[in-house]
Write a protein that holds these residues in place. Structure first.
Motif, PDB file in Angstrom:
ATOM      1  N   GLU A  13       1.357   0.268  -3.978  1.00 51.96           N
ATOM      2  CA  GLU A  13      -0.080  -0.001  -3.988  1.00 51.96           C
ATOM      3  C   GLU A  13      -0.643  -0.260  -2.598  1.00 51.96           C
ATOM      4  N   ALA A  14      -0.007  -1.115  -1.816  1.00 47.33           N
ATOM      5  CA  ALA A  14      -0.544  -1.449  -0.493  1.00 47.33           C
ATOM      6  C   ALA A  14       0.572  -1.968   0.402  1.00 47.33           C
ATOM      7  N   ARG A  15       0.465  -1.664   1.699  1.00 50.38           N
ATOM      8  CA  ARG A  15       1.438  -2.164   2.673  1.00 50.38           C
ATOM      9  C   ARG A  15       1.153  -3.632   2.951  1.00 50.38           C
ATOM     10  N   ILE A  16       2.185  -4.472   2.912  1.00 50.49           N
ATOM     11  CA  ILE A  16       1.992  -5.913   3.125  1.00 50.49           C
ATOM     12  C   ILE A  16       2.823  -6.447   4.279  1.00 50.49           C
ATOM     13  N   GLY A  17       3.646  -5.596   4.904  1.00 53.34           N
ATOM     14  CA  GLY A  17       4.441  -6.078   6.026  1.00 53.34           C
ATOM     15  C   GLY A  17       5.410  -5.013   6.508  1.00 53.34           C
ATOM     16  N   GLY A  18       6.156  -5.344   7.527  1.00 54.87           N
ATOM     17  CA  GLY A  18       7.118  -4.382   8.045  1.00 54.87           C
ATOM     18  C   GLY A  18       7.823  -4.915   9.269  1.00 54.87           C
ATOM     19  N   GLY A  19       8.957  -4.310   9.563  1.00 59.06           N
ATOM     20  CA  GLY A  19       9.735  -4.685  10.733  1.00 59.06           C
ATOM     21  C   GLY A  19      10.282  -3.448  11.414  1.00 59.06           C
ATOM     22  N   GLY A  20      11.302  -3.653  12.225  1.00 58.56           N
ATOM     23  CA  GLY A  20      11.852  -2.530  12.967  1.00 58.56           C
ATOM     24  C   GLY A  20      12.571  -1.532  12.094  1.00 58.56           C
ATOM     25  N   MET A  21      13.171  -2.003  10.985  1.00 57.62           N
ATOM     26  CA  MET A  21      13.963  -1.117  10.136  1.00 57.62           C
ATOM     27  C   MET A  21      13.201  -0.590   8.944  1.00 57.62           C
ATOM     28  N   ALA A  22      12.292  -1.406   8.377  1.00 56.70           N
ATOM     29  CA  ALA A  22      11.710  -1.051   7.085  1.00 56.70           C
ATOM     30  C   ALA A  22      10.256  -1.493   7.004  1.00 56.70           C
ATOM     31  N   ILE A  23       9.567  -0.943   5.997  1.00 53.28           N
ATOM     32  CA  ILE A  23       8.184  -1.294   5.687  1.00 53.28           C
ATOM     33  C   ILE A  23       8.170  -1.851   4.273  1.00 53.28           C
ATOM     34  N   VAL A  24       7.376  -2.914   4.065  1.00 58.41           N
ATOM     35  CA  VAL A  24       7.323  -3.563   2.754  1.00 58.41           C
ATOM     36  C   VAL A  24       5.974  -3.269   2.106  1.00 58.41           C
ATOM     37  N   TYR A  25       6.031  -2.856   0.827  1.00 60.55           N
ATOM     38  CA  TYR A  25       4.829  -2.534   0.070  1.00 60.55           C
ATOM     39  C   TYR A  25       4.724  -3.429  -1.162  1.00 60.55           C
ATOM     40  N   LYS A  26       3.506  -3.772  -1.508  1.00 61.71           N
ATOM     41  CA  LYS A  26       3.247  -4.365  -2.822  1.00 61.71           C
ATOM     42  C   LYS A  26       3.227  -3.214  -3.818  1.00 61.71           C
ATOM     43  N   ALA A  27       3.902  -3.391  -4.953  1.00 62.55           N
ATOM     44  CA  ALA A  27       4.036  -2.283  -5.896  1.00 62.55           C
ATOM     45  C   ALA A  27       3.982  -2.806  -7.326  1.00 62.55           C
ATOM     46  N   LYS A  28       3.856  -1.869  -8.264  1.00 66.06           N
ATOM     47  CA  LYS A  28       3.821  -2.192  -9.698  1.00 66.06           C
ATOM     48  C   LYS A  28       5.040  -1.570 -10.368  1.00 66.06           C
ATOM     49  N   ASP A  29       5.807  -2.408 -11.046  1.00 70.36           N
ATOM     50  CA  ASP A  29       6.923  -1.920 -11.858  1.00 70.36           C
ATOM     51  C   ASP A  29       6.326  -1.445 -13.177  1.00 70.36           C
ATOM     52  N   LEU A  30       6.268  -0.120 -13.355  1.00 70.13           N
ATOM     53  CA  LEU A  30       5.594   0.453 -14.512  1.00 70.13           C
ATOM     54  C   LEU A  30       6.380   0.230 -15.798  1.00 70.13           C
ATOM     55  N   VAL A  31       7.676  -0.049 -15.698  1.00 70.24           N
ATOM     56  CA  VAL A  31       8.490  -0.253 -16.892  1.00 70.24           C
ATOM     57  C   VAL A  31       8.324  -1.674 -17.416  1.00 70.24           C
ATOM     58  N   LEU A  32       8.452  -2.663 -16.518  1.00 71.47           N
ATOM     59  CA  LEU A  32       8.353  -4.065 -16.930  1.00 71.47           C
ATOM     60  C   LEU A  32       6.951  -4.631 -16.737  1.00 71.47           C
ATOM     61  N   ASN A  33       6.020  -3.798 -16.222  1.00 74.13           N
ATOM     62  CA  ASN A  33       4.616  -4.189 -16.042  1.00 74.13           C
ATOM     63  C   ASN A  33       4.493  -5.492 -15.243  1.00 74.13           C
ATOM     64  N   ARG A  34       5.073  -5.509 -14.022  1.00 76.20           N
ATOM     65  CA  ARG A  34       5.002  -6.691 -13.176  1.00 76.20           C
ATOM     66  C   ARG A  34       4.874  -6.257 -11.721  1.00 76.20           C
ATOM     67  N   GLN A  35       4.353  -7.169 -10.897  1.00 76.79           N
ATOM     68  CA  GLN A  35       4.231  -6.925  -9.464  1.00 76.79           C
ATOM     69  C   GLN A  35       5.585  -7.140  -8.801  1.00 76.79           C
ATOM     70  N   VAL A  36       5.936  -6.248  -7.881  1.00 83.71           N
ATOM     71  CA  VAL A  36       7.173  -6.372  -7.116  1.00 83.71           C
ATOM     72  C   VAL A  36       6.879  -6.043  -5.661  1.00 83.71           C
ATOM     73  N   ALA A  37       7.827  -6.348  -4.789  1.00 90.68           N
ATOM     74  CA  ALA A  37       7.763  -5.937  -3.383  1.00 90.68           C
ATOM     75  C   ALA A  37       8.845  -4.881  -3.176  1.00 90.68           C
ATOM     76  N   VAL A  38       8.469  -3.763  -2.575  1.00 86.08           N
ATOM     77  CA  VAL A  38       9.423  -2.672  -2.343  1.00 86.08           C
ATOM     78  C   VAL A  38       9.598  -2.501  -0.839  1.00 86.08           C
ATOM     79  N   LYS A  39      10.828  -2.683  -0.361  1.00 83.70           N
ATOM     80  CA  LYS A  39      11.135  -2.481   1.055  1.00 83.70           C
ATOM     81  C   LYS A  39      11.676  -1.064   1.213  1.00 83.70           C
ATOM     82  N   VAL A  40      10.997  -0.264   2.057  1.00 84.31           N
ATOM     83  CA  VAL A  40      11.351   1.142   2.255  1.00 84.31           C
ATOM     84  C   VAL A  40      11.894   1.323   3.671  1.00 84.31           C
ATOM     85  N   LEU A  41      13.091   1.866   3.785  1.00 84.22           N
ATOM     86  CA  LEU A  41      13.675   2.120   5.103  1.00 84.22           C
ATOM     87  C   LEU A  41      12.835   3.170   5.820  1.00 84.22           C
ATOM     88  N   ARG A  42      12.517   2.907   7.081  1.00 83.54           N
ATOM     89  CA  ARG A  42      11.692   3.845   7.847  1.00 83.54           C
ATOM     90  C   ARG A  42      12.339   5.228   7.863  1.00 83.54           C
TER      91      ARG A  42
END
Length: 657
Positions: A13-42
């Motif tokens: 949904e939206a970028r909420i942070g990041g570092g040298g290795m990865a970027i963190v996004y706010k996301a929606k778990d469509l299966v469990l219908n809850r907010q999660v944070a997803v860290k994506v390796l650059r």
């Protein structure tokens, strides 16, 4: 990557942070219908096996931990070339944001936060996991005040040979332990030292060591004595300062033996009997200011070769001196020493002056806080602090034009005079081209507006009748397509078709066919001449509208121009109708004069039908006919001189043969 779905389950949904290795996004778990944070390796590291391994190691490290003060890991996966990790979403801010906003925190709050971090570290250490990058940026403070330790990106399991990865120092230099700065063995006590720096920053609002380069800061961790916290903030109790001093002693052997020991000290340091305890003292260490780099096999091998060469040179020189006759005069050696010393002093003096002239001492200054101020004022404050402002413009949805969004570095950092402070200034929202929405469905139009950054309100979509555009599609828009607009400063109006105009069918029952046609025409409707059905009715007048078939009942909404079928009377009564006649005698007494007579009938033909309305001067007989149906009896009311119900006669359907 906003809007992308990973693993068919996690909607970014939206970028909420990041570092040298990865970027963190706010996301929606469509299966469990809850907010999660997803860290994506650059993406640039996705093909680097070393980074991928380190990324997976973080997931494995945190997944092995289960603690209320550690951000939990839910899932790890790979979608194409994208490596990602799904974590608990903590709504709040980082501890660094909290310190930047408020400066020094209340001592009680700082001790509480440090205790929760310490509890998390104790749990990690019990599971043989060292964090190695404890700093306020990696501490999340939830809206409920809960402290969460995150970013185990450089954590690794403890082994007997745990040192910095490939001899490269990992972590953040302001929070380094001396052994980390030296590149040596990293153990649990390094985390304790880093936590001590965090606690120091919380209670004083500034870092103990700063400099104009990472190397200079690392050297201060190794060599310089710690600026005592109570010298910066005298309100700190001695017991709290003692906790900080013990966590930050340079010799790891003198620090807390474990995170559990430090936690127990934190839990009691604010008790009244401890607040004014004696200041903690440590043994003097003559070797404290010496720096010992990590010893590697290469260094040992090189040292061995140098030692052998030196021994050979020394032996040869000794043999030469034994074999050479002592032919020098006695005064040569003292004169040579005097000359050498004099030459050394001259060269040292010249060298010192040269170094002073080439590298003059530059004082350090405090970086001013300019976030949230106007660009011109921010530049002025930076120049007044004898620093150099560097302006970078970037668009912002939330910060007004020419206002500083953020700065680098920020307080409490210090820089050498004429150091550069970069300020990121808002140039306002970027203008975008208005998308073409005409003929799109409402859902498609709403999605197109959201993609461009427009806010959808209750006034965005307006429904309107239209004969040409199908219902649910866009008729027109404002602003028009391709016009340059700023999303959050523009009110968008989109007209949605409800289809052709709708009208309400009027009630034309009991009207003649001609009158019904006129009433329907006034509403934009027609009479369906092919579907006029004649039926018997309780009226003796043919052509009277007695009904409208479904779904054309009165009050129904239909499209303008619709032809309405009608049911009219054929002038005959239904077969079940029954007929009766009721005699009524109206007497006029002698001398009474004129009498007003009114007779009404309510029967199957209708209610309150007036059958007699006259004045008489002598008695008279009336024969009142009625028509009855199985659903409707007859009621005759006689009014004498305006008095109601002078006579009231009810005739039932069953009483009539």
């Amino acid at each position: 990557m906003e809007g992308q779905r990973l693993g068919g389950r996690y909607q970014l949904e939206a970028r909420i942070g990041g570092g040298g290795m990865a970027i963190v996004y706010k996301a929606k778990d469509l299966v469990l219908n809850r907010q999660v944070a997803v860290k994506v390796l650059r993406s640039q590291f996705g093909t680097d096996e070393d980074f991928v391994t380190r990324f997976r190691r973080e997931a494995q490290a945190v997944a092995s931990l289960s603690h209320p003060n550690v951000v939990g890991v839910y899932d790890v996966g790979q979608d194409g070339d994208t490596h990602y990790m799904v974590m608990e979403y903590v709504e709040g801010s980082t501890l660094k944001d909290l310190i930047n906003r408020h400066g020094a925190l209340p001592v009680e709050e700082a001790v509480r936060i440090a205790a929760e971090i310490c509890d998390a570290l104790d749990h990690a250490h019990q599971n043989q996991i060292i964090h190695r990058d404890i700093k306020p940026h990696n501490i999340l403070i939830g809206k409920n005040g809960r402290v969460k330790v995150t970013d185990f990106g450089i954590a690794r399991a403890v082994t007997s040979t745990t040192i910095t990865h490939t001899n490269a120092v990992l972590g953040s230099v302001h929070y380094f332990s001396p052994e980390q700065a030296r590149g040596g063995v990293t153990a649990e006590k390094s985390d304790i030292y880093s936590l001590g720096i965090v606690l120091y920053e919380m209670v004083t609002g500034q870092l103990p060591f700063s400099g104009d380069s990472p190397i200079s800061v690392a050297l201060k961790h190794l060599q310089e004595p710690l600026p005592e916290p109570r010298q910066v903030n005298p309100d700190i109790p001695q017991s709290v300062e003692n906790v900080i001093l013990k966590a930050l002693v340079k010799d790891p052997q003198l620090r807390y033996a474990s995170a559990r020991e430090m936690l127990e000290d934190l839990e009691t340091c604010l008790l009244p009997e401890r607040l004014d305890e004696e200041k903690i003292q440590f043994p003097e260490d003559d070797e404290q200011t010496k720096v010992y780099p990590a010893i590697t096999p290469e260094m040992l091998e090189g040292q061995g070769r140098q030692g052998q060469a030196g021994q050979q040179r020394q032996a040869g020189q000794q043999r030469q001196e034994e074999e050479t006759p002592q032919r020098r005069r006695w005064w040569v050696k003292p004169a040579a020493w005097v000359g050498a010393i004099g030459l050394f002093m001259v060269l040292a003096f010249l060298g010192f002056n040269l170094v002073v002239n080439l590298f003059p001492s530059v004082p350090e200054v405090q970086v001013p806080h300019v976030e949230g101020t106007h660009r011109t004022l921010a530049e002025q404050r930076i120049r007044e602090a004898k620093l150099v402002p560097q302006v970078v413009y970037e668009p912002s949805d939330s910060v007004e034009k020419d206002i500083v969004i953020r700065q680098d570095p920020a307080p409490p950092m210090r820089l050498k005079e004429n150091g550069i402070v970069t300020i990121y200034v808002s140039k306002g929202q970027e203008a975008v081209e208005m998308p073409n929405l005409v003929n799109l469905s409402r859902e498609e139009a709403e999605e197109a507006l959201k993609e461009k950054g427009f806010a959808i309100t209750d006034n965005t979509f307006v429904e309107k009748e239209d004969e040409k555009v199908p219902a649910g599609h866009v008729i027109d828009q404002f602003p028009p397509a391709d016009e340059k607009v700023v999303p959050n400063q523009t009110d968008v109006r989109v007209e949605i078709s409800t289809g052709p105009p709708q009208v309400t069918i009027p009630d034309v029952r009991n009207k003649s066919l001609e009158q019904a046609q006129i009433e329907l025409f006034k509403k934009g409707l027609l009479v369906d001449q092919q579907n006029i059905r004649q039926e018997p009715a309780y009226t003796d007048t043919p052509g009277i509208v007695i009904g409208m078939p479904s779904p054309y009942e009165p009050g129904t909404r239909v499209t303008k121009g619709t032809a309405i079928p009608l049911i009219v009377s054929n002038g005959q009564y239904p077969a079940e109708a029954r007929f009766a006649s009721q005699p009524i005698y109206m007497e006029v007494l002698d001398g009474e004069g004129e009498v007003s007579v009114k007779i009404t009938v309510s029967d199957a033909r209708g209610d309150n039908q007036v059958v007699v309305d006259e004045k008489i001067t002598e008695s008279k007989n009336y024969d009142v006919p009625v028509v009855l149906s199985p659903q409707k009896n007859a009621v005759i009311r006689v009014y004498r001189n305006g008095v109601p119900d002078y006579q009231k006669i009810t005739i039932t359907y069953d009483s009539v043969p």
